[in-house]
Structure formats: structure tokens, C-alpha cells
Write a protein that holds these residues in place. Sequence first.
Motif, PDB file in Angstrom:
ATOM      1  N   ASP A  58       0.823  -1.201   0.000  1.00  0.00           N
ATOM      2  CA  ASP A  58       0.000   0.000   0.000  1.00  0.00           C
ATOM      3  C   ASP A  58       0.868   1.266   0.000  1.00  0.00           C
ATOM      4  O   ASP A  58       1.638   1.503   0.937  1.00  0.00           O
ATOM      5  CB  ASP A  58      -0.885  -0.018   1.254  1.00  0.00           C
ATOM      6  CG  ASP A  58      -1.841   1.160   1.328  1.00  0.00           C
ATOM      7  OD1 ASP A  58      -1.818   2.006   0.429  1.00  0.00           O
ATOM      8  OD2 ASP A  58      -2.610   1.212   2.308  1.00  0.00           O
ATOM      9  N   THR A  60       0.078   4.267   0.607  1.00  0.00           N
ATOM     10  CA  THR A  60      -0.229   5.113   1.759  1.00  0.00           C
ATOM     11  C   THR A  60       0.563   4.674   2.979  1.00  0.00           C
ATOM     12  O   THR A  60       1.045   5.509   3.758  1.00  0.00           O
ATOM     13  CB  THR A  60      -1.736   5.071   2.060  1.00  0.00           C
ATOM     14  OG1 THR A  60      -2.462   5.505   0.914  1.00  0.00           O
ATOM     15  CG2 THR A  60      -2.080   5.955   3.252  1.00  0.00           C
ATOM     16  N   GLU A  63       4.088   5.972   2.584  1.00  0.00           N
ATOM     17  CA  GLU A  63       4.131   7.402   2.881  1.00  0.00           C
ATOM     18  C   GLU A  63       4.121   7.632   4.391  1.00  0.00           C
ATOM     19  O   GLU A  63       4.867   8.480   4.916  1.00  0.00           O
ATOM     20  CB  GLU A  63       2.930   8.108   2.240  1.00  0.00           C
ATOM     21  CG  GLU A  63       2.985   8.172   0.724  1.00  0.00           C
ATOM     22  CD  GLU A  63       1.732   8.814   0.144  1.00  0.00           C
ATOM     23  OE1 GLU A  63       0.934   9.363   0.944  1.00  0.00           O
ATOM     24  OE2 GLU A  63       1.548   8.757  -1.085  1.00  0.00           O
ATOM     25  N   ARG A  64       3.278   6.892   5.084  1.00  0.00           N
ATOM     26  CA  ARG A  64       3.185   7.024   6.541  1.00  0.00           C
ATOM     27  C   ARG A  64       4.485   6.575   7.212  1.00  0.00           C
ATOM     28  O   ARG A  64       4.930   7.167   8.201  1.00  0.00           O
ATOM     29  CB  ARG A  64       1.998   6.210   7.052  1.00  0.00           C
ATOM     30  CG  ARG A  64       1.628   6.464   8.491  1.00  0.00           C
ATOM     31  CD  ARG A  64       0.217   5.988   8.776  1.00  0.00           C
ATOM     32  NE  ARG A  64       0.051   4.562   8.529  1.00  0.00           N
ATOM     33  CZ  ARG A  64      -0.749   4.065   7.602  1.00  0.00           C
ATOM     34  NH1 ARG A  64      -1.429   4.870   6.810  1.00  0.00           N
ATOM     35  NH2 ARG A  64      -0.861   2.759   7.437  1.00  0.00           N
TER      36      ARG A  64
END
Length: 444
Positions: A58, A60, A63-64
Motif C-alpha cells: 500500500d 499510503t 508514505e506514513r
Amino acid sequence: MPHIGSVYIHWEEFLFSSVVSVSKVLPVVLAVRPGEYGPLNFKGSFGNKPTPFTVDVDPTFIERTKLKASLTRPAIELNQPQFVDGVSSQNITALANFIAHDYDFFAFQKKLNNEFKHFTTTIPSLNSTQFNYTEPIPLHFIHHRSSREDAIPLIFIHGWPGSFLEVQNILPGLLEPDSADQPAFHVVAPSLPGYGFSPAPTKPGMGLKETAAAFNQLMLQLNYTRYVAQGGDFGAFTSRYLASMFPENAVSILSNLYSVSPTLEDLSRYAANQTSAEETAFIQYVQATEGMAKAFWGIESLLPLQVGFLLGDSPVGNIAWSYFGMKGLTPGYDWTIEELVNWGMMLYIQGPYNSVRMYTELTKEGTLDFAFDYINNPVGVLEYFPDAMYGAPEDWCKRSANVTYFVKKGMTVLGGHFPAHVNPTDLADEMRKFWGSAAGGWTK
């Protein structure tokens, strides 16, 4: 009991009131429903037979992860040599900056998909009268077949804090050796449950005995009814369970961490100055190093969820926890920052809790006490300095197995705890020697 002003209260009241007060401020979020695998952070399906798999994490989540790394707060250290209390703040800052600003996970992901043949499957529930985990076991694994018709089926099993990545450097030489006189291998490299892309167990009970049973079923799914096994760390333990529980399938094993302990009689002889020089050196080596190992094992087995929270909340802390041991157990090898991050991600993507929780199960099943059944099939033992069992006497190893091949490497030979990664040429050479001779039990 905690003291609040001049009033004493019971622990239960204190804990309950603390939970209530916190819940008034923070919303309660249930990230995982009971019985589900939880947020895997990657796409994947696990059917009832081996199916091709593509690594797809994922974006996201990545990025996290980079954001979390950018917020890392290094400790203010004492004025003392590095690596006395742990990984230095200098190393931590370098890791954090690399992950936050320079790390290209998706280039790594592309390399994983181009370099490896990935598969997934599910192992049906194990027999409840023999094993402590009876839920279906989803697995991720690498499977590469040699072009040689006479290739030997091999299951290569990683340990902690490794993953299937441990097979990366040694894989080409195992598949296609330089000479037709040398044995070739069909290589299966599974991810332990909760590691890499094998989803974590949903209930307690998944130890290395259960893992061995699942891996044996995996080999049978691939139509390898007879095979050999190689591993270090957890891979060495799992291999021993394979050979003792499924001797008709696991023909022989080669261990680069064959664990033994001095008996009470050995220690008594040592106290009376009656042990050989080799025995004395090994006992002293164990006494000098076991404190650190048991400290790591202890915290991970006793409070794995607490450790999981800490490691799972910080990608940098997750790497630092394992790097301390990785550095110490591979002298002469300089880990690149990208290697450390790639290896760390294989534990971090689905969460480090279940990778450290394995120690809880190992404590229960006796693995960490080296309580293994005797192995009648051929066993090869390799000792690389300065791994935990370096210097274990050959006759001590023979107490628990039919050891037909034994090599203690010189202290200058690179290998340590991860020979497949840091010295693949040497380990592959030993594998060919063992299984290319009668000692390995494959050739008659």
C-alpha cells in the motif's frame, strides 16, 4: 500501590480509572477484528493451492512510514564508546534521514518481483492431537526450479530478524552450479508465519513445531515428497523439527546454528577441571554470551505485545532493535543502510509484533531450551564465528542427532549468523559438499 496526594488506591482501581480517563480523550479504534489477519498493508490472496503472487504494498503505508521516520527523536547519549548501550544516535539519525528522504521502497518492490518467483498458498488445519495451532495457515514462499532434472528439492528456512531475503544472494549458485558434477537444487524459501508476506497467526499456539508441520505440507503441495532442509536461527530449529517429525520426507538437514547446551555432568567436569580444551572453550564462550541472548529472548517472549507496540510505531526503532545483533554477529561485514532498511521492512509491513511473539511460543514448546528429539536421518553441522553455537564440540552435537558432516570454520571466515547473505559462496560450497556425498543421505 500508587500514591495520589494522601490517598492510596488499589492497582485495579488505578488501572481502570486510567483507562477511563484516557478513553475520554482518545477515541477507541479497533484496528483488527478478532479472527482476522489484520491490516496486512499489502494485496494478496491465499487459496488452497500454490498460486503466483506479486508484491504490492500500500503506497499510503509507505508514505506514513517515511513520515514516521522523519519524526524520529534520537536519544541524548552519554559520553562513552558506541554500541555499549545500543545502536548509537548517529546511526539512528542516518537511518531516519535515509528512510524519510532517500529510500525508494517501490524500486525495491520492483526488484523483488523481477528477481523472485513468489507464490502463496494455505495449509489446512493441523491435527489438534499433535499441534497447538489448528487454524488454516496462509503462507508466502519463493519457488525456483533448477534446469537440472537431477536437482535436489531444498527448503531454505530463514530466522529472526531475517526473511525470505536471506536466500537472495545464494539462490543463483544453488539453482545452476558451475559444474555438472556439483548438485543443483530446486529451492523453496517460505516466509515464517508473521514474517514477510505470510500473514500472522490469528491465535496463540503457532510455534516452530507447527511451522515445521506447515512447511512439510507445503513441500508436499509442491510434489516434493522427499527433500532436504537448510537454515540458521529459527530456520535451524525448524529444520530439526522437520527431520525428527517427518523423517520419511525430510531426508537430511544442514544447520548453521546447531544448538546444544552443556549438561550438568559437563558443568561438573568443567568445575573439576576435567573438560577438554575444546569443551572448556565452548562452555566459557556460552557463559560469556548467553546473558545477552537470554535478555533479548526474555523481553520478547514475556511481553511481545509491548515490544510490538514500540517497534511497530517506529520504523527506525524496528531496524535498530535487530541491527544491534546483526552488527555483532557478522564481524567483517558492513551492512549498507539500504540492506538494513529492506530487511527491516520485511518485519515492519504487517507489523513486528508477531515476529517477536514467536519467542513466546518457543519458550512454551521448549525450543529455547534446545529440547529436541533425536534425529536419526543425516545431519550436517556448520559453525561460523561468532554465532551463538560457535565451538560446540562435535561429540556434543552427536548426542542429539546422527551428525554425519561437521565443519567448524576458522574465525577469519566471513559468515557469522547470516552466512547465506554475507558469504553465499562458502555456504553454497558446503551445501554441495554435504548433499553431493553420502554424508548428506541423498546420494546412495
